[in-house]
Design an enzyme around this catalytic site. Sequence first.
Site, PDB file in Angstrom:
ATOM      1  N   ARG A  29      34.348   3.887  14.689  1.00  0.00           N
ATOM      2  CA  ARG A  29      34.788   2.701  13.941  1.00  0.00           C
ATOM      3  C   ARG A  29      33.925   1.504  14.324  1.00  0.00           C
ATOM      4  NH1 ARG A  29      38.296  -0.305  17.343  1.00  0.00           N
ATOM      5  NH2 ARG A  29      38.849   0.806  19.256  1.00  0.00           N
TER       6      ARG A  29
ATOM      7  N   ARG B  95      37.467   9.495  21.741  1.00  0.00           N
ATOM      8  CA  ARG B  95      38.555  10.200  22.438  1.00  0.00           C
ATOM      9  C   ARG B  95      39.219  11.223  21.529  1.00  0.00           C
ATOM     10  NH1 ARG B  95      41.469   6.605  27.047  1.00  0.00           N
ATOM     11  NH2 ARG B  95      39.594   5.621  27.865  1.00  0.00           N
TER      12      ARG B  95
ATOM     13  N   TYR C 142      35.638  -8.603  30.755  1.00  0.00           N
ATOM     14  CA  TYR C 142      34.746  -8.161  29.678  1.00  0.00           C
ATOM     15  C   TYR C 142      33.357  -8.797  29.817  1.00  0.00           C
ATOM     16  CZ  TYR C 142      33.219  -7.213  24.863  1.00  0.00           C
ATOM     17  OH  TYR C 142      32.536  -6.788  23.752  1.00  0.00           O
TER      18      TYR C 142
END
Length: 235
Positions: free
Chosen positions: A13, A35, A141
Amino acid sequence: MSERSVLITGGNRGIGRAIAEAFIADGDRVAVTTRSGEAPEGALGVAADVTDSASIDAAFKQVEDAHGPVEVLVANAGITRDTLLMRMSEDDFSDVLDTNLTGAFRVIKRANKGMLKQKKGRIVLIGSVVGLYGTPGQINYASSKAALVGMARSLTRELGGRGITANVVAPGFVRSDMTDALDEDTQKKYLESIPAGRFAEAEEVAEVVKWLGSDAAAYISGAVIPVDGGLGMGH
């Protein structure tokens, strides 16, 4: 250019999917790890978890059996756990680093075996403008994405003489379901900080990644290429 074996982590995606579709359109043999094992049409989907070395090794064996040794690796898989420092737990920090940074290390180390034998390879790390620009609530992050720069440059020093390049693509705000869901005032606030006055399309990031994976970029390594509409201004 002859078709190559291309592997993209987190390629089901968003930016990862757009990258996969760009290489597929060029006729490359493309595999993506997720996954779930889901993949865009025309790509080989392989279930894998970048936080698990055994899972990565098994995924690479599947890809190598189907497409041959990986020649272009795009380390794209990543997560966020956004929260301010005072509320950020150690797990919030370490989980993001384990996926975004150590996950990249795991897949690069595994891909390196085949690249060294072939004496060629392209490694593209998907960073972020946040990695060098910084933003509140994303210490984990931002740290993981900033560290990818040091990783790419160290790889370049170590492997540059073997025909292997390593670069970072640093996207800014990319249009997605998440940005589309933002209210009008929030979108306006973000857009005011971007000189281009709009969000990027995932395909614009993908085209830069595809170019770095090509022979045309053979003499570029250790670089950080922003795709952010001027937001980072070289930071």
